[in-house]
Design a protein around this motif. Sequence first.
Motif, short mmCIF file in Angstrom:
data_model
loop_
_atom_site.label_atom_id
_atom_site.label_comp_id
_atom_site.label_asym_id
_atom_site.label_seq_id
_atom_site.Cartn_x
_atom_site.Cartn_y
_atom_site.Cartn_z
N SER A 1 0.89 -1.32 -0.05
CA SER A 1 0.07 0.06 0.09
C SER A 1 0.82 1.13 0.06
O SER A 1 2.15 1.37 0.38
CB SER A 1 -0.86 -0.06 1.19
OG SER A 1 -0.13 0.16 2.51
N ASP A 2 0.47 2.41 -0.50
CA ASP A 2 1.01 3.51 -0.37
C ASP A 2 1.24 4.04 0.93
O ASP A 2 2.47 4.58 1.23
CB ASP A 2 0.17 4.87 -1.08
CG ASP A 2 -0.08 4.55 -2.49
OD1 ASP A 2 0.66 3.62 -3.23
OD2 ASP A 2 -1.34 4.98 -2.97
N GLU B 1 5.10 4.74 2.08
CA GLU B 1 5.75 5.95 2.86
C GLU B 1 6.38 5.53 4.12
O GLU B 1 7.52 6.31 4.42
CB GLU B 1 4.63 6.72 2.89
CG GLU B 1 4.89 8.21 3.46
CD GLU B 1 5.77 8.76 2.35
OE1 GLU B 1 6.41 9.94 2.48
OE2 GLU B 1 5.41 8.49 1.21
N CYS C 1 7.85 0.98 -6.27
CA CYS C 1 6.83 0.13 -6.26
C CYS C 1 6.07 -0.40 -7.63
O CYS C 1 6.09 0.48 -8.62
CB CYS C 1 5.73 0.64 -5.36
SG CYS C 1 6.53 1.09 -3.77
#
Length: 490
Positions: A15-16, A20, A34
Amino acid sequence: MNGQTKKLMWGLGISDKDAEVIRHAAGDQFALTCFPVGITPSVDQLEADKPCLLWISKQGWDAFKALPASATAHIDVASRILIMGGDYDLAELESLLECGFAEIIKPPITEDRAREVLLSAVETQNLYQDIVHMTREICMERELLERKNDVLSFLVSFLEKVTQHLDPAEILRAAQSELATLLPVSAINAICWPPQSSENVHATIYVASNNKNDTTYTWTEKLKSHAEQLLGNGVVSIDMNYMGSTATNIEPEPEKLLAVNLEYGGSKFGVVMVQCSDHPQLGKDQIQVLQSAISHLTLGLNNAMLYTAAQHNADFDGLTKLYNRRHFDTRLLEENTRHRRYGHSLCLLIADIDNFKKINDTYGHLAGDAVLRDLGRILEQSLRTSDYIARFGGEEFAVLLPCTSISHATTLAERIRAQIQEHAFATDKGILNTTASIGVACIDLSKDESPVEIIRRADAALYRAKREGKNQVTVLYPTSSLLLAEGYAT
């Protein structure tokens, strides 16, 4: 991404938010690229990016497993971290651990946890790289040791082969066979002479051939020319040794030829020419091995030539270059045995220079030596190649005539006597003339007698010729006790 200083990581289906967190935890030393769920980087991308770590989500892993093994096998080369979201049981966790993941973590990911996992993975990766590096070094060392062992085995085998013979021809044949495992050798030819020879030498040429032909003539001239350049003067004479080989028509080609001067203990004693079937382009290691092999070959040939010289000195008369009495006795025994076995006649001539003492007393021993040498040449030129000549002792010469009747032997003796009488002997005191007496005898096939008996009969015939006026041929037949001045019955 090539050329960047940061270490690269891949994220597959993460996932983003997780991406992060991982970027903040990784700091400036790492970069993260990614890929969405269902997208698998290609082999070319893997080669270009060389990721040090793969972050894979459970959803990304499930999509990854659904692909054919041929499409995902390359991903197994990098260390992998599984982000295990959703529900799972213990059995599923154990099966995932068996899939080769370095770590399995459960979201939500914190920076501390991501940093801990990252450092652990990088440490594992570094350890892996160290192991790979050490393995490569060990393989290289092993390969180097194997090469050195091969070289040592070659040199041991080469040394054994070239030192187990005292025949130069056998040594050269063995050298050719062994060197062919290192170089594309097609022939080895050589010219050799006894070490520590005088300025004018008598050499032997060894040619990889079965007989004399145009090719062997070319090799002979090339070897002789090289030897003359090495010695700085002409080779007085040469003998030919046809070593026997299938390589009978290989002409010498300068660009494919390796010429090696033979020198031992400061004494030059020959030249070896190695003919290759292709242009010899040698690496440093091959040159070193070849140099070691040539050193062994030089040692073997030096020993062989010393032995040959010693054998020659033991068998030949130094003045006339004919066989000596020692060799004659051995040869007579062999010929007597052979001729009796097959029932063939064997004759012996003993020639003695008349009044030789007077020649020495009047003209000096140098003049007498010149007469002896000339007489030896007269005999050599008058006889067949199958006949045998030796200096019997003093001014006496012995000639064995295999498979020859006594009548033919007497005819030959008379012809030789006439040639001696007509010959002008050149000496340091001018031209001299002399004569010779010759005794003729043959073996008695009706009796089992010693070889000495034929010497006794020939010697008795010779002394009868001396007593009856010299310069004549006298025959003693086995069945008669009388010495006949002439007579040609067999």
